[in-house]
Enzyme design. Structure first.
Site, PDB file in Angstrom:
ATOM      1  N   HIS A  99       0.848  -1.202   0.000  1.00 43.39           N
ATOM      2  CA  HIS A  99       0.000   0.000   0.000  1.00 43.39           C
ATOM      3  C   HIS A  99       0.885   1.254   0.000  1.00 43.39           C
ATOM      4  O   HIS A  99       0.692   2.166  -0.811  1.00 43.39           O
ATOM      5  CB  HIS A  99      -0.918  -0.024   1.228  1.00 43.39           C
ATOM      6  CG  HIS A  99      -1.749   1.213   1.432  1.00 43.39           C
ATOM      7  ND1 HIS A  99      -3.108   1.258   1.204  1.00 43.39           N
ATOM      8  CD2 HIS A  99      -1.408   2.467   1.848  1.00 43.39           C
ATOM      9  CE1 HIS A  99      -3.561   2.471   1.469  1.00 43.39           C
ATOM     10  NE2 HIS A  99      -2.547   3.240   1.871  1.00 43.39           N
ATOM     11  N   GLU A 100       1.862   1.289   0.897  1.00 46.22           N
ATOM     12  CA  GLU A 100       2.721   2.483   0.992  1.00 46.22           C
ATOM     13  C   GLU A 100       3.560   2.662  -0.270  1.00 46.22           C
ATOM     14  O   GLU A 100       3.728   3.775  -0.772  1.00 46.22           O
ATOM     15  CB  GLU A 100       3.619   2.403   2.230  1.00 46.22           C
ATOM     16  CG  GLU A 100       2.870   2.393   3.564  1.00 46.22           C
ATOM     17  CD  GLU A 100       1.864   3.517   3.705  1.00 46.22           C
ATOM     18  OE1 GLU A 100       2.040   4.566   3.068  1.00 46.22           O
ATOM     19  OE2 GLU A 100       0.885   3.336   4.449  1.00 46.22           O
TER      20      GLU A 100
ATOM     21  N   HIS B  45       1.632   4.205  -3.070  1.00 46.42           N
ATOM     22  CA  HIS B  45       1.492   5.668  -2.988  1.00 46.42           C
ATOM     23  C   HIS B  45       2.620   6.341  -3.779  1.00 46.42           C
ATOM     24  O   HIS B  45       2.425   7.392  -4.386  1.00 46.42           O
ATOM     25  CB  HIS B  45       1.526   6.137  -1.535  1.00 46.42           C
ATOM     26  CG  HIS B  45       0.188   6.067  -0.852  1.00 46.42           C
ATOM     27  ND1 HIS B  45      -0.963   6.591  -1.402  1.00 46.42           N
ATOM     28  CD2 HIS B  45      -0.181   5.530   0.344  1.00 46.42           C
ATOM     29  CE1 HIS B  45      -1.984   6.390  -0.571  1.00 46.42           C
ATOM     30  NE2 HIS B  45      -1.533   5.743   0.499  1.00 46.42           N
TER      31      HIS B  45
ATOM     32  N   TYR C 216      -4.480  14.580  -2.767  1.00 51.20           N
ATOM     33  CA  TYR C 216      -4.795  13.771  -1.594  1.00 51.20           C
ATOM     34  C   TYR C 216      -5.919  14.389  -0.767  1.00 51.20           C
ATOM     35  O   TYR C 216      -5.752  14.719   0.406  1.00 51.20           O
ATOM     36  CB  TYR C 216      -3.542  13.576  -0.751  1.00 51.20           C
ATOM     37  CG  TYR C 216      -3.599  12.377   0.160  1.00 51.20           C
ATOM     38  CD1 TYR C 216      -3.758  11.093  -0.351  1.00 51.20           C
ATOM     39  CD2 TYR C 216      -3.499  12.521   1.530  1.00 51.20           C
ATOM     40  CE1 TYR C 216      -3.816   9.995   0.475  1.00 51.20           C
ATOM     41  CE2 TYR C 216      -3.551  11.426   2.376  1.00 51.20           C
ATOM     42  CZ  TYR C 216      -3.715  10.176   1.834  1.00 51.20           C
ATOM     43  OH  TYR C 216      -3.769   9.075   2.665  1.00 51.20           O
TER      44      TYR C 216
ATOM     45  N   GLU D  38      -6.192   6.519  -2.234  1.00 56.33           N
ATOM     46  CA  GLU D  38      -6.217   5.496  -1.193  1.00 56.33           C
ATOM     47  C   GLU D  38      -6.683   4.147  -1.730  1.00 56.33           C
ATOM     48  O   GLU D  38      -6.116   3.100  -1.413  1.00 56.33           O
ATOM     49  CB  GLU D  38      -7.137   5.935  -0.051  1.00 56.33           C
ATOM     50  CG  GLU D  38      -6.429   6.742   1.008  1.00 56.33           C
ATOM     51  CD  GLU D  38      -5.228   6.000   1.560  1.00 56.33           C
ATOM     52  OE1 GLU D  38      -5.354   4.816   1.883  1.00 56.33           O
ATOM     53  OE2 GLU D  38      -4.147   6.598   1.639  1.00 56.33           O
TER      54      GLU D  38
ATOM     55  N   ASP E 148     -10.062  13.637   7.980  1.00 60.74           N
ATOM     56  CA  ASP E 148      -9.355  12.657   7.168  1.00 60.74           C
ATOM     57  C   ASP E 148      -9.183  13.161   5.721  1.00 60.74           C
ATOM     58  O   ASP E 148      -9.434  12.424   4.770  1.00 60.74           O
ATOM     59  CB  ASP E 148     -10.127  11.323   7.217  1.00 60.74           C
ATOM     60  CG  ASP E 148      -9.434  10.208   6.461  1.00 60.74           C
ATOM     61  OD1 ASP E 148      -8.189  10.159   6.467  1.00 60.74           O
ATOM     62  OD2 ASP E 148     -10.150   9.373   5.864  1.00 60.74           O
TER      63      ASP E 148
ATOM     64  N   HIS F 133      -9.705   7.995   3.602  1.00 54.42           N
ATOM     65  CA  HIS F 133      -9.672   6.590   4.039  1.00 54.42           C
ATOM     66  C   HIS F 133     -11.072   6.063   4.333  1.00 54.42           C
ATOM     67  O   HIS F 133     -11.223   4.938   4.790  1.00 54.42           O
ATOM     68  CB  HIS F 133      -8.811   6.436   5.304  1.00 54.42           C
ATOM     69  CG  HIS F 133      -7.372   6.770   5.112  1.00 54.42           C
ATOM     70  ND1 HIS F 133      -6.865   8.034   5.322  1.00 54.42           N
ATOM     71  CD2 HIS F 133      -6.326   6.000   4.710  1.00 54.42           C
ATOM     72  CE1 HIS F 133      -5.564   8.032   5.074  1.00 54.42           C
ATOM     73  NE2 HIS F 133      -5.204   6.820   4.697  1.00 54.42           N
TER      74      HIS F 133
HETATM   75 ZN   LIG Z   1      -2.616   5.258   2.178  1.00 52.16          ZN
END
Ligand SMILES: [Zn+2]
Lengths: 348, 115
Positions: free
Chosen positions: A165-166, A169, A180, A189, A262, A267
């Site tokens: 996941h990271e 990005h 974002y 996301e 958020d 998310h």
């Molecule tokens: Zn993320």
């Protein structure tokens, strides 16, 4: 379920009095320390120019794992680099090393992508970041993983899909660079979750019906009432816990959450495109990386995908790409259209 | 270090409340994102003064440059409210910029653990 017992709780935090005698000089020292920290991080972010040597051979990964030694410093001390085949014996270091390898391998073997920038950029990760640090993030140049607090969260390298996941990005930053916030941020996301899950499924050799479609399974300690951070198959069902609260993800546009929290719900509302991807993969069967994954990847690279795209714009492009690859009215095209309609995103 | 007086917190009175909220991170947990409140009527004068100093420090630290490409990072939102719950002052900062004592204050004010 807002538990504000703490409002009426006796409150005598001793550290509010700590050092009060030393007054200004201490405050200045503290602030200087934080400012220094922030400056150092800012310099670390100045760009990939400061990253170590990458890979000039396509198909060949180059990894660097650092340890912050429980401090909040980046990148920290180099503890394992490409070619160090012996396990270090430190779970976080070894999981990060192999997790980056598995993620590189997925993007290379399935999408012929040579690292984050497709030009062999070094994959750099820092583990043991901070004390009891219960988070993982992408800082614009590298991945960072905390050890968790041991109370609610285990170490963040424990879940391969979180590592992927990271890293994703970073891929997004080099491609569509989705803003974002709000729907574009939720797409950002969601794409990280989609490829996070794909990397895990590919690593485990799973067919769509064998995959758990969870993000971050294994992250929670046994004290948490929950399975994972998110569920792509059934958004909103991942956890329901007295301390964490209840998984707030919607799985359909009628439940879309309007919020400024958020970053505008990045998310939260990502549950909607996550579920669309799951619906498509399940409708097609087999391996999610055969048709659904490449369609989403092609859309991420599609020049028509603007930085501020919303769900509908993204959905239309997946449908257009399905039409180009398999023909309008094909099984793949129809399944893509239906997947988006199932989550309430209007497409042609 | 920009110590602009305009970002200094107002004096903390007995009826002031400090709200500390953390958001962002790899997932949004509604329980952890709830604002945590510190009521000044439970503080002595020296504690209020110390708290004010910490908030002034937070305001100065918030002036440092922020990460623009960073994602899944966490941020803190600090606000002083008056007796009626009106916001008198607020500041947002990256978690890295958060003074350690305020971080501990946020930690210590988590909803009590289950029994
Ligand atoms: Zn993320």
């Amino acid at each position: 379920m807002t538990d504000i017992q703490h409002v009426s709780r006796p409150f005598v935090p001793p550290y509010l009095l700590e050092r009060i005698a030393s007054g200004g000089s201490q405050r200045l020292r503290e602030c200087a320390r934080h400012t220094l920290l922030a400056d150092r991080q800012f310099r670390a972010r100045e760009g990939a120019a400061h990253l170590p040597q990458g890979s000039s051979a396509r198909g060949q990964v180059v990894r660097y794992i650092y340890s912050a030694g429980q401090r909040q410093e980046l990148p920290g001390r180099l503890v394992r680099r490409e070619g160090d085949e012996a396990e270090s014996g430190d779970a976080a270091i070894d999981e990060a090393y192999h997790g980056l390898g598995a993620t590189y391998r997925y993007f290379w073997e399935k999408h012929q992508r040579h690292s984050i920038d497709d030009r062999g950029m070094a994959l750099q990760a820092t583990v043991h970041f901070g004390r009891d640090y219960e988070n993982a993030f992408w800082d614009g140049t590298q991945m960072v993983f905390g050890d968790g607090d041991g109370e609610l969260f285990n170490r963040f390298t424990i879940a391969l899909d979180i590592i992927a996941h990271e890293l994703t990005h970073g891929v997004i930053q080099h491609e569509a660079d989705l803003v974002y916030a709000h729907q574009a941020g939720a797409l950002n996301e969601s794409l990280s979750d989609v490829f996070g899950s794909l990397v895990k499924q590919y690593r485990l050799g799973q067919r769509v019906e064998e995959a758990d479609w969870l993000i971050g399974a294994g992250l929670f300690t046994e004290r948490v009432a929950g399975r994972a951070l998110r569920s792509m198959a059934d958004p909103g069902s991942a956890y329901d816990d007295p301390l964490l609260g209840r998984d707030p993800q919607p799985g359909h546009m009628r439940d879309f959450v309007e919020t400024e929290d958020d970053n505008g719900g990045v998310h939260i509302n990502s549950g909607i495109p996550n579920r669309a991807f799951h619906r498509l993969a399940m409708a097609l069967g087999g391996h999610a990386w055969d048709v659904a994954g490449p369609l989403w990847y092609a859309t991420l690279l599609d020049e028509r995908l603007g930085r501020e795209s919303d769900f509908t714009a993204f959905a239309e492009l997946t449908l257009d790409n399905a039409g180009q690859r398999y023909g309008q009215g094909s099984r793949e095209w129809t399944a893509t259209r239906d997947a988006w309609r199932d989550v309430g995103v209007a497409v042609r | 270090m920009n110590a602009g007086t305009e970002c200094q917190p107002p004096p903390l009175g007995i009826s002031s409340r400090l709200s500390l909220r953390r958001e962002g991170g790899i997932a949004h947990f509604p329980g952890l994102a709830q604002p945590r409140l510190v009521c000044c009527d439970r503080l002595g004068e020296a504690q209020r003064e110390r708290l004010w100093q910490l908030l002034a420090e937070a305001a100065r630290c918030a002036a440092a440059p922020m990460a623009t490409d960073a994602v899944d990072r966490r941020r803190f939102h600090l606000a002083i409210e008056d007796a009626e719950g009106r916001c008198q002052w607020s500041v947002e900062l990256d978690e890295q910029q958060m003074p350690g004592a305020l971080l501990r204050l946020w930690r210590d004010h988590k909803p009590l653990s289950r029994g």
